[in-house]
Design a protein around this motif. Structure first.
Motif, short mmCIF file in Angstrom:
data_model
loop_
_atom_site.label_atom_id
_atom_site.label_comp_id
_atom_site.label_asym_id
_atom_site.label_seq_id
_atom_site.Cartn_x
_atom_site.Cartn_y
_atom_site.Cartn_z
N ARG A 66 -26.28 -92.92 -12.46
CA ARG A 66 -26.04 -91.73 -11.65
C ARG A 66 -24.59 -91.26 -11.81
N VAL A 67 -23.66 -92.21 -11.83
CA VAL A 67 -22.24 -91.88 -12.00
C VAL A 67 -21.98 -91.25 -13.37
N ARG A 121 -20.57 -86.16 -16.32
CA ARG A 121 -20.84 -85.00 -17.18
C ARG A 121 -20.87 -83.70 -16.36
N ARG A 122 -21.45 -83.76 -15.17
CA ARG A 122 -21.53 -82.57 -14.31
C ARG A 122 -20.13 -82.10 -13.90
N LEU A 123 -19.25 -83.03 -13.56
CA LEU A 123 -17.93 -82.68 -13.08
C LEU A 123 -17.00 -82.20 -14.20
N THR A 131 -11.04 -81.31 -14.23
CA THR A 131 -10.14 -82.16 -13.45
C THR A 131 -10.15 -83.60 -13.93
N GLY A 132 -10.65 -83.83 -15.13
CA GLY A 132 -10.61 -85.16 -15.71
C GLY A 132 -11.84 -85.99 -15.43
N ALA A 133 -11.81 -87.22 -15.90
CA ALA A 133 -12.94 -88.13 -15.80
C ALA A 133 -13.17 -88.60 -14.37
N ARG A 146 -17.20 -72.79 -9.08
CA ARG A 146 -17.84 -74.07 -9.41
C ARG A 146 -17.85 -75.03 -8.23
N TYR A 147 -16.81 -75.00 -7.41
CA TYR A 147 -16.82 -75.80 -6.19
C TYR A 147 -17.92 -75.32 -5.25
N GLN A 148 -18.10 -74.02 -5.18
CA GLN A 148 -19.13 -73.47 -4.30
C GLN A 148 -20.52 -73.94 -4.75
#
Length: 332
Positions: free
Chosen positions: A88-89, A94-96, A101-103, A254-256
């Motif tokens: 899941r992480v 990949r989604r983030l 903002t990095g890994a 993207r935060y929204q």
């Protein structure tokens, strides 16, 4: 001094293919369990495959099983649940990526009864641990200070494991900055915060009041299908966090989207963990190389989403999230 009972209760299991590289890593994980910080199971994975696991299921500090499972069955469940969390992480990492903002370096999942962490070591190597959270049932929202000792110890373990590989600390949790416990500075008199407001409802004053360059930079409250979001992403102090590849408007959008999805994500993570840890997810921290993303469950269909872009302020912003969450929580 380490409790001798912890030594006697410790059980270690290594994957069929043991390698010399496991030895020092296993020693560090063993040290975490024997420190008495409350962690009762630790496992190390490479590409989602178990390398080794250690546990204290035979010690009184470990929570009792919710069923009639014996220790060997509990070990198997926790190993499998840990592998699912690593998967899941990896999906979340990949989604983030779209946020620039990095890994994803540290993931913390808190429920009414336990805490689970999944910290990145390098590349596809992760360390996963489980700890009990006694007395959390009585709290209206999650309290990060209740599990601070475990969280610090887990972050230090990840840093120590990286040092074995001659890698520097990624400052998971932001504790290396030594800002924990210091008051967040108030804005100077007359300072004009460029607060941006979006959403389908009017934001509570607690949201705007919690925003500051040295703390939380984005907050949104989601309830009954409606949400209100505020941010100071356009503040001059935050300009270095943006570039031609990611503008303020890009990241705000993207935060929204992420905030709208996080309730479902928390539900999915809770289902993944349910065989090992009871209760819904009440707090979720996605700690990236540049800051962190937070989810706090207030009640059914009611949650708080927050962001800081400053890695040195991750722990402080977490405490501020809890303060806002307590203010917004509606008694059942």
């Amino acid at each position: 001094m380490t409790d001798p009972e912890l030594h006697d209760a410790l059980v270690e299991e290594t994957a069929e293919q043991d390698v010399p590289g496991f030895l020092k890593k296993r020693d560090l994980c063993r040290g975490l369990l024997l420190s008495g910080c409350g962690v009762y199971h630790v496992a190390y994975y490479t590409t989602g495959v178990l390398d080794f696991a250690l546990d204290l299921f035979a010690h009184p500090s470990a929570p009792p099983p919710s069923d009639e499972a014996d220790p060997s069955q509990r070990r198997e469940v926790h190993r499998r649940v840990g592998a699912q969390l690593v998967y899941r992480v990896s999906e979340l990492h990949r989604r983030l990526g779209e946020l620039h903002t990095g890994a994803l370096i540290r993931t913390v999942v808190q429920t009414r009864s336990g805490l689970v962490f999944c910290n990145s070591v390098v590349g596809n190597e992760h360390v996963v641990g489980f700890a009990a959270v006694p007395g959390a049932d009585a709290e209206p929202v999650a309290d990060p200070s209740r599990v601070g000792v475990v969280d610090r110890a887990a972050s230090q373990l990840a840093t120590d494991l990286r040092r074995l590989l001659r890698q520097r600390s990624q400052n998971p949790g932001g504790w290396n900055a030594d800002t924990d416990g210091e008051p967040t500075p108030d804005p100077a008199p007359g300072e004009d915060f460029p607060t941006h407001v979006t959403g389908s409802s009017t934001p509570d004053g607690a949201l705007t009041a919690a925003l500051r360059p040295a703390g939380l930079h984005y907050l949104s409250h989601h309830r009954m299908g409606e949400h209100a979001a505020v941010d100071i992403l356009e503040h001059p102090d935050l300009e270095p966090f943006f570039n031609r590849g990611i503008t303020v408007a890009d990241r705000r959008d993207r935060y929204q989207r992420l905030a709208g999805d996080l309730s479902l994500l928390a539900l999915q993570v809770g289902r993944d963990l349910r065989r090992a840890v009871a209760g819904d997810v009440t707090r979720l921290v996605l700690d990236v190389e540049m800051g962190a993303i937070y989810y706090y469950r207030l009640s059914s269909d009611d949650y708080l989403f927050g962001v800081t872009l400053d890695q040195d302020l991750v722990a402080r912003a977490d405490e501020e999230m809890a303060t806002v969450a307590r203010r917004l929580a509606v008694p059942a």
